[in-house]
Design a protein around this motif. Structure first.
Motif, PDB file in Angstrom:
ATOM      1  N   VAL A 178      49.016  68.006   2.844  1.00 35.30           N
ATOM      2  CA  VAL A 178      49.342  68.212   1.436  1.00 35.30           C
ATOM      3  C   VAL A 178      50.852  68.089   1.243  1.00 35.30           C
ATOM      4  O   VAL A 178      51.321  67.477   0.279  1.00 35.30           O
ATOM      5  CB  VAL A 178      48.815  69.582   0.951  1.00 35.30           C
ATOM      6  CG1 VAL A 178      49.392  69.937  -0.403  1.00 35.30           C
ATOM      7  CG2 VAL A 178      47.304  69.589   0.917  1.00 35.30           C
ATOM      8  N   ASN A 179      51.604  68.641   2.172  1.00 34.74           N
ATOM      9  CA  ASN A 179      53.067  68.541   2.088  1.00 34.74           C
ATOM     10  C   ASN A 179      53.536  67.094   2.211  1.00 34.74           C
ATOM     11  O   ASN A 179      54.456  66.671   1.502  1.00 34.74           O
ATOM     12  CB  ASN A 179      53.731  69.392   3.167  1.00 34.74           C
ATOM     13  CG  ASN A 179      53.618  70.871   2.866  1.00 34.74           C
ATOM     14  OD1 ASN A 179      53.378  71.262   1.725  1.00 34.74           O
ATOM     15  ND2 ASN A 179      53.779  71.698   3.886  1.00 34.74           N
TER      16      ASN A 179
ATOM     17  N   GLU B 189      45.835  70.757   7.222  1.00 30.75           N
ATOM     18  CA  GLU B 189      45.577  70.460   5.810  1.00 30.75           C
ATOM     19  C   GLU B 189      46.851  70.693   4.992  1.00 30.75           C
ATOM     20  O   GLU B 189      47.162  69.902   4.113  1.00 30.75           O
ATOM     21  CB  GLU B 189      44.463  71.362   5.266  1.00 30.75           C
ATOM     22  CG  GLU B 189      43.073  70.975   5.692  1.00 30.75           C
ATOM     23  CD  GLU B 189      42.572  69.718   5.005  1.00 30.75           C
ATOM     24  OE1 GLU B 189      42.913  69.506   3.823  1.00 30.75           O
ATOM     25  OE2 GLU B 189      41.879  68.945   5.658  1.00 30.75           O
TER      26      GLU B 189
ATOM     27  N   GLN C 237      52.824  65.467  -1.006  1.00 34.42           N
ATOM     28  CA  GLN C 237      53.779  65.933  -2.009  1.00 34.42           C
ATOM     29  C   GLN C 237      55.133  65.254  -1.821  1.00 34.42           C
ATOM     30  O   GLN C 237      55.785  64.880  -2.797  1.00 34.42           O
ATOM     31  CB  GLN C 237      53.938  67.464  -1.926  1.00 34.42           C
ATOM     32  CG  GLN C 237      54.810  68.047  -3.014  1.00 34.42           C
ATOM     33  CD  GLN C 237      54.241  67.805  -4.399  1.00 34.42           C
ATOM     34  OE1 GLN C 237      53.037  67.949  -4.612  1.00 34.42           O
ATOM     35  NE2 GLN C 237      55.110  67.417  -5.335  1.00 34.42           N
TER      36      GLN C 237
END
Length: 150
Positions: free
Chosen positions: A39-40, A35, A43
């Protein structure tokens, strides 16, 4: 405000605690590392899009400045072309007048030259006619005298 208790709003819990948990306030339950990498990745993609947008905006501003410069140059060229058009018409009129004057001078010179050539010829021919008449008159009157005396 002060009259409401916690039990009335949500049964002892803070009022927004139920709404915050579905949006990621709870720790990840399924494969926490995956997860976070996801998310990284998102981003990183967001950062790339921001960089592209910054570049696009700066390029747009640069193009806008160039367009303003071009617009100023176009306006200057328009003004200069109007001045050039007026000036060229003035020069054209002046040149037509000079051309007319030159043609007039040439015509006068040709007429003078023709007069210089033709006048002596005409005068000479008139004098020759006068002389011929005088000779004819002298011969005519002298011839009659010689015939009548005989």
């Amino acid at each position: 405000r002060g009259s409401h208790s916690r039990k009335e709003c949500g049964g002892g819990r803070p009022p927004l605690s139920g709404m915050a948990s579905p949006y990621g306030n709870d720790p990840p339950r399924r494969g926490g590392a995956t997860e976070m990498t996801r998310v990284n990745e998102v981003q990183v993609q967001v950062d790339e899009v921001q960089n592209v947008m910054r570049d696009n905006v700066s390029q747009m501003l640069s193009n806008y400045e160039k367009a303003e410069v071009l617009e100023d140059k176009a306006a200057t060229l328009t003004q200069e072309s109007k001045k050039f058009y007026k000036r060229s018409n003035q020069v054209k009129k002046n040149m037509c007048m000079k051309n007319f004057k030159m043609n007039l001078i040439i015509a006068l010179v040709v007429i003078v030259v023709l007069l210089i050539i033709i006048v002596p010829i005409v005068v000479t021919s008139l004098q020759a006619r006068e002389a011929a008449r005088a000779i004819d008159d002298n011969q005519g009157s002298g011839g009659e005298n010689s015939t009548s005396t005989r």
